[in-house]
Design an enzyme around this catalytic site. Structure first.
Site, short mmCIF file in Angstrom:
data_model
loop_
_atom_site.label_atom_id
_atom_site.label_comp_id
_atom_site.label_asym_id
_atom_site.label_seq_id
_atom_site.Cartn_x
_atom_site.Cartn_y
_atom_site.Cartn_z
CB ALA A 15 87.96 -20.61 11.29
NE ARG A 20 81.18 -10.02 19.68
CZ ARG A 20 81.85 -9.00 19.16
NH1 ARG A 20 81.45 -7.76 19.38
NH2 ARG A 20 82.91 -9.22 18.40
CE LYS A 27 81.03 -13.57 12.49
NZ LYS A 27 81.77 -12.60 13.31
CE1 TYR A 105 90.16 -11.02 8.12
CE2 TYR A 105 88.89 -9.40 9.35
CZ TYR A 105 90.09 -10.04 9.10
OH TYR A 105 91.20 -9.70 9.82
N GLY A 142 92.62 -3.09 14.84
CA GLY A 142 94.07 -2.96 14.76
C GLY A 142 94.41 -1.60 14.16
CG ASN A 172 94.12 -4.62 9.43
OD1 ASN A 172 94.03 -4.60 8.21
ND2 ASN A 172 94.31 -5.73 10.14
CE LYS A 354 49.33 -26.37 -8.77
NZ LYS A 354 49.23 -27.79 -8.36
CE1 TYR A 390 46.94 -34.70 -4.29
CE2 TYR A 390 45.82 -33.79 -2.38
CZ TYR A 390 46.82 -34.58 -2.91
OH TYR A 390 47.69 -35.24 -2.09
CB ALA A 426 25.43 -19.92 -10.97
#
Ligand code: UD1
Ligand code: CA
Length: 462
Positions: A15, A20, A27, A105, A142, A172, A354, A390, A426
């Site tokens: 959350a 930054r 994030k 996290y 921490g 921590n 393709k 196409y 050709a």
């Protein structure tokens, strides 16, 4: 060490604001190797075989939910970000007393399942376990405060720490395993009387110590596992670390990398023996490379399989295609999605293919567009051949029989079939099916006008 005694409930905290990053994207949706940060964490969480995985979200939660699109995840909003303890308070009512809670996290993407299994193995109904690391520069974290016997007393946040506590280098990581029934009680005791005015999850460690509950610590194999992402510089650094790890794994499997620092793997790669990758190769999604496959510089391969002994020459791009053995593709070839190339096929420079099936030993060597086609074996497609697939609304198929020879600069206006062993002269525009074993051409007769004069420039002042 004991086995995990309780059912596992994973809580992933996400959350935080992520200010930054300076981004409109939440994030945890920023990608590491093309996968959102939180995607890495969620995938690792499922490897632990948990009963439930909860995500605590704040801003952009809806976007995170749609991106992950994982029905098994359970979502809890933390409307206001009042600290990590407050975040866990939001979800704890959904968790049962006989669960072991593992807190992760969402912005710590490279945590490894083995590390977490070892951490959880240290936590029992009567103890908890925290993941800690020793850092040369512990600034911002921490600190793990221990007594003279080495027992953990509490975690003190940087902003609340005195000069002596700031000297402590064991920090921590934020990741911890704690029995739910104890966590629930300790969460009720939290207050925000601290330097940041937040409800700290870390305060439960102090309560546990006071109650004489055993507090175990565990260290990850590698410090990068617990690196958090706060800005784009840290993200870029972790991406490089991750890429180098993957490059090393490939080399351990017998791949020759011309430069391990110039390879990017954004997915899963399966390799045969003696594969060689030149520089600046990007492999994305699920890629399988057979034995002795050689990939030239600046090649991008996405969700594709490449057969044994096939060579992809520089500056080629291959997407969602299956390529046989002993083929030669490129340089400067483009295989768009849904191609199936048999063995010994040659696709040369500036050729785009393709949604086509190409038979054994067929060559399309120069400057062509081949789309929606089924091409037989031993076909030769001359330079500049175009399948006109196409009409502006619909797509149509071109079928070319075995051993046909298509002369250079031919347009095959689909739907059209070229017979087996047929030859196309050709420069032809082929609009109707052409018979097998015959020469077909559609071309104005060549004429010569003897003594013809080129136009001359007219004087301009008239
Ligand atoms: C936290 C730990 C600190 C540890 C550090 C490791 C606390 C009080 N501190 O500090 O001991 O060294 O992580 O990186 O837990 N989050 C929420 N809601 C909130 C606040 C945070 O979901 O209200 C989430 C964030 O999205 C993030 C995680 O919790 O994923 C940690 O938040 P962050 O602000 O980075 O914690 P730190 O203050 O760095
Ligand atoms: Ca942080």
């Amino acid at each position: 060490m004991r086995l995990i005694p309780l059912k596992l409930a994973v809580i992933i905290l996400t959350a935080g604001m992520g200010k930054r990053m300076h981004s409109d994207i939440p994030k945890t949706l920023h990608p590491l190797a093309d996968k959102p940060l939180i995607g890495h964490v969620v995938d690792t969480a499922w490897q632990l075989d948990p009963a439930h995985v909860h995500i605590v979200y704040g801003f952009g939660g809806e976007q995170v939910r749609t991106t992950l699109n994982d029905k098994r995840l359970l979502w809890t909003e933390q409307a206001q970000q009042l600290g990590t303890g407050h975040a866990v308070q939001q979800v704890i009512p959904k968790i049962s007393d006989d669960d072991m809670v593992l807190v992760l996290y969402g912005d710590v993407p490279l945590i490894q399942a083995d590390t977490l299994k070892n951490l959880c193995a240290k936590a029992t109904a009567d103890s908890l376990a925290i993941l800690t690391v020793n850092l040369a520069n512990p600034l911002g974290y921490g600190r793990i405060v221990r007594n003279s016997l080495g027992q953990v007393l509490n975690i003190t946040e940087e902003k609340d720490a005195d000069a002596q506590t700031k000297q402590i280098q064991e920090v921590n990581t934020g990741i911890l395993a704690v029995p739910a029934f104890r966590l629930r009680r300790w969460l009720n005791l939290l207050n925000n009387n601290n330097a940041q005015g937040e409800y700290y999850l870390t305060d439960i460690i102090g309560y546990a110590a006071q109650e004489g509950i055993a507090i175990h610590t565990h260290a990850p194999e590698d410090e990068h596992e617990v690196r958090g992402i706060n800005d784009r510089i840290q993200l870029a650094e972790l991406e490089r670390y991750y890429q180098l790890q993957q490059a090393q794994q490939l080399m351990q499997q017998g791949v020759m990398l011309r430069d391990p620092a110039r390879l990017d793997i954004r997915g899963q790669v399966t390799v045969g023996r003696d594969v060689v990758l030149d520089i600046n190769v990007i492999l994305a999604g699920q890629v399988t490379l057979g034995h002795r496959v050689k990939i030239g510089a600046n090649v991008i391969i996405q969700n594709s399989q490449i057969g044994d002994d096939t060579e992809i020459l520089p500056n080629s791009m291959i997407q969602d295609s299956v390529i046989g053995a002993h083929c030669k593709i490129g340089p400067f070839a483009r295989l768009r999605p849904d191609n199936q190339l048999a063995d010994q096929v040659h696709i040369g420079n500036f050729v785009e293919v393709k949604k086509s099936v190409v038979g054994v030993a067929t060559k399309i060597n120069h400057l062509s567009y081949v789309g929606d086609s089924i091409i037989g074996t031993g076909v030769n497609i001359g330079a500049g051949t175009i399948t006109c697939n196409y009409d502006g609304v619909n797509k149509y198929q071109t079928i070319i029989g075995d051993h046909a020879f298509i002369g250079s600069d031919t347009q095959l206006v689909a739907p059209v079939t070229v017979g087996e062993n047929a030859t196309i002269g050709a420069g032809s525009t082929i609009t109707q099916d052409t018979p097998a074993h015959s020469l077909t051409l559609s071309r104005a007769k060549q004429v010569t006008i003897p003594g013809w004069q080129r136009p001359t420039k007219q004087s301009s002042n008239k």
